[in-house]
Design a protein around this motif. Structure first.
Motif, PDB file in Angstrom:
ATOM      1  N   LEU A   1      10.250  11.091   1.352  1.00 21.49           N
ATOM      2  CA  LEU A   1       8.826  11.107   0.673  1.00 21.49           C
ATOM      3  C   LEU A   1       8.021   9.778   0.946  1.00 21.49           C
ATOM      4  O   LEU A   1       8.532   8.584   0.739  1.00 21.49           O
ATOM      5  N   VAL A   2       6.967   9.699   1.656  1.00 17.73           N
ATOM      6  CA  VAL A   2       5.807   8.549   2.031  1.00 17.73           C
ATOM      7  C   VAL A   2       4.775   8.785   1.046  1.00 17.73           C
ATOM      8  O   VAL A   2       4.107   9.776   1.303  1.00 17.73           O
ATOM      9  N   ILE A   3       4.453   7.782   0.384  1.00 14.43           N
ATOM     10  CA  ILE A   3       3.265   7.998  -0.606  1.00 14.43           C
ATOM     11  C   ILE A   3       2.443   6.724  -0.475  1.00 14.43           C
ATOM     12  O   ILE A   3       2.925   5.642  -0.439  1.00 14.43           O
ATOM     13  N   PRO A   4       1.262   6.928  -0.729  1.00 16.67           N
ATOM     14  CA  PRO A   4       0.288   5.638  -0.988  1.00 16.67           C
ATOM     15  C   PRO A   4       0.351   5.257  -2.181  1.00 16.67           C
ATOM     16  O   PRO A   4       0.574   6.060  -3.287  1.00 16.67           O
ATOM     17  N   ARG A   5       0.269   3.984  -2.600  1.00 19.98           N
ATOM     18  CA  ARG A   5       0.317   3.448  -3.981  1.00 19.98           C
ATOM     19  C   ARG A   5      -0.994   4.033  -4.705  1.00 19.98           C
ATOM     20  O   ARG A   5      -0.930   4.199  -5.850  1.00 19.98           O
ATOM     21  N   LYS A   6      -2.053   4.272  -3.900  1.00 19.91           N
ATOM     22  CA  LYS A   6      -3.385   4.775  -4.340  1.00 19.91           C
ATOM     23  C   LYS A   6      -3.261   5.936  -4.876  1.00 19.91           C
ATOM     24  O   LYS A   6      -2.593   6.994  -4.042  1.00 19.91           O
TER      25      LYS A   6
ATOM     26  N   HIS B   1       1.613  13.178  -0.628  1.00 26.37           N
ATOM     27  CA  HIS B   1       2.702  12.499  -0.140  1.00 26.37           C
ATOM     28  C   HIS B   1       2.970  13.244   1.209  1.00 26.37           C
ATOM     29  O   HIS B   1       2.734  14.225   1.301  1.00 26.37           O
ATOM     30  N   LEU B   2       3.649  12.405   2.280  1.00 23.22           N
ATOM     31  CA  LEU B   2       4.332  13.144   3.390  1.00 23.22           C
ATOM     32  C   LEU B   2       5.796  13.360   3.086  1.00 23.22           C
ATOM     33  O   LEU B   2       6.364  12.534   2.567  1.00 23.22           O
ATOM     34  N   HIS B   3       6.177  14.645   3.448  1.00 23.80           N
ATOM     35  CA  HIS B   3       7.867  14.789   3.510  1.00 23.80           C
ATOM     36  C   HIS B   3       8.078  14.487   5.016  1.00 23.80           C
ATOM     37  O   HIS B   3       7.445  14.965   6.081  1.00 23.80           O
ATOM     38  N   VAL B   4       9.222  13.732   5.128  1.00 24.61           N
ATOM     39  CA  VAL B   4       9.694  13.378   6.366  1.00 24.61           C
ATOM     40  C   VAL B   4      11.132  14.034   6.288  1.00 24.61           C
ATOM     41  O   VAL B   4      12.015  13.702   5.529  1.00 24.61           O
ATOM     42  N   LEU B   5      11.373  15.068   7.136  1.00 22.15           N
ATOM     43  CA  LEU B   5      12.513  15.873   7.136  1.00 22.15           C
ATOM     44  C   LEU B   5      13.210  15.672   8.607  1.00 22.15           C
ATOM     45  O   LEU B   5      12.696  15.975   9.686  1.00 22.15           O
ATOM     46  N   GLY B   6      14.585  15.730   8.638  1.00 25.31           N
ATOM     47  CA  GLY B   6      15.457  15.632   9.827  1.00 25.31           C
ATOM     48  C   GLY B   6      16.715  15.744   9.602  1.00 25.31           C
ATOM     49  O   GLY B   6      17.234  15.827   8.239  1.00 25.31           O
TER      50      GLY B   6
ATOM     51  N   GLU C   1       0.725  -1.238   0.008  1.00 22.58           N
ATOM     52  CA  GLU C   1      -0.041   0.059   0.036  1.00 22.58           C
ATOM     53  C   GLU C   1       0.647   1.253   0.051  1.00 22.58           C
ATOM     54  O   GLU C   1       0.368   2.235  -0.296  1.00 22.58           O
ATOM     55  N   VAL C   2       2.015   1.340   0.443  1.00 22.04           N
ATOM     56  CA  VAL C   2       2.819   2.601   0.750  1.00 22.04           C
ATOM     57  C   VAL C   2       4.301   2.419   0.300  1.00 22.04           C
ATOM     58  O   VAL C   2       4.827   1.287   0.229  1.00 22.04           O
ATOM     59  N   VAL C   3       4.686   3.275  -0.405  1.00 20.85           N
ATOM     60  CA  VAL C   3       6.187   3.347  -0.790  1.00 20.85           C
ATOM     61  C   VAL C   3       6.664   4.746  -0.038  1.00 20.85           C
ATOM     62  O   VAL C   3       6.414   5.524  -0.005  1.00 20.85           O
ATOM     63  N   ALA C   4       7.976   4.427   0.357  1.00 12.91           N
ATOM     64  CA  ALA C   4       8.838   5.601   0.866  1.00 12.91           C
ATOM     65  C   ALA C   4      10.354   5.633   0.194  1.00 12.91           C
ATOM     66  O   ALA C   4      10.897   4.502  -0.243  1.00 12.91           O
ATOM     67  N   PHE C   5      10.576   6.700  -0.571  1.00 11.17           N
ATOM     68  CA  PHE C   5      11.905   6.958  -1.231  1.00 11.17           C
ATOM     69  C   PHE C   5      12.283   8.432  -0.900  1.00 11.17           C
ATOM     70  O   PHE C   5      11.796   9.312  -0.407  1.00 11.17           O
TER      71      PHE C   5
END
Ligand code: AMP
Length: 114
Positions: free
Chosen positions: A40-45, A100-105, A24-28
């Motif tokens: 970035l975290v995205i749904p395949r949908k 998409h979710l941005h994950v920043l750190g 369901e989900v991909v993170a790259f």
């Protein structure tokens, strides 16, 4: 609706530096990182923006956040701190119309964000 670049990444048609994926989900990694860690975290949908998310997507939306936390731990920023950002529509800076979710750190974050 034609696929965005993220839809193509989700289908494996465009390569990306993938850190996590399931059914369901991909993170790259973001190609234009704004911090030492920028994932970035995205749904395949293909949900275009947060505005298009439906009540039946609630579990999927929750899963995006769980994957964000998992990736943050994997990248070693869970304890130091990280930010999760969703840009919704052009006025907020959204350029790719696949949710998409941005994950920043990995660096101190300013508040308020620009
Ligand atoms: P947003 O402005 O919130 O729509 O974020 C889109 C993000 O996608 C930007 O941070 C871009 O750097 C990133 N991006 C665009 N194309 C790619 C790609 N092919 N692979 C990884 N990240 C990308």
């Amino acid at each position: 609706m034609p696929d965005t670049i993220f839809g193509q990444i989700a289908k494996g048609e465009v390569s990306a530096d993938i850190l996590y994926q399931d059914e369901e989900v991909v993170a790259f990694r973001d190609i234009g990182p704004q911090a030492p860690v920028h994932v970035l975290v995205i749904p395949r949908k293909p949900i275009a923006t947060l505005n298009e998310a439906q009540p039946e997507d609630a579990e999927l939306l929750g899963k995006l956040f769980l994957v964000a936390a998992r990736v943050a731990a994997q990248e070693g920023i869970a304890e130091s701190g990280y930010r999760v950002v969703v840009n919704c529509n052009a006025g907020a800076g959204q350029t790719v119309f696949h949710l998409h979710l941005h994950v920043l750190g990995g660096r101190p974050m300013q508040w308020p964000p620009g």
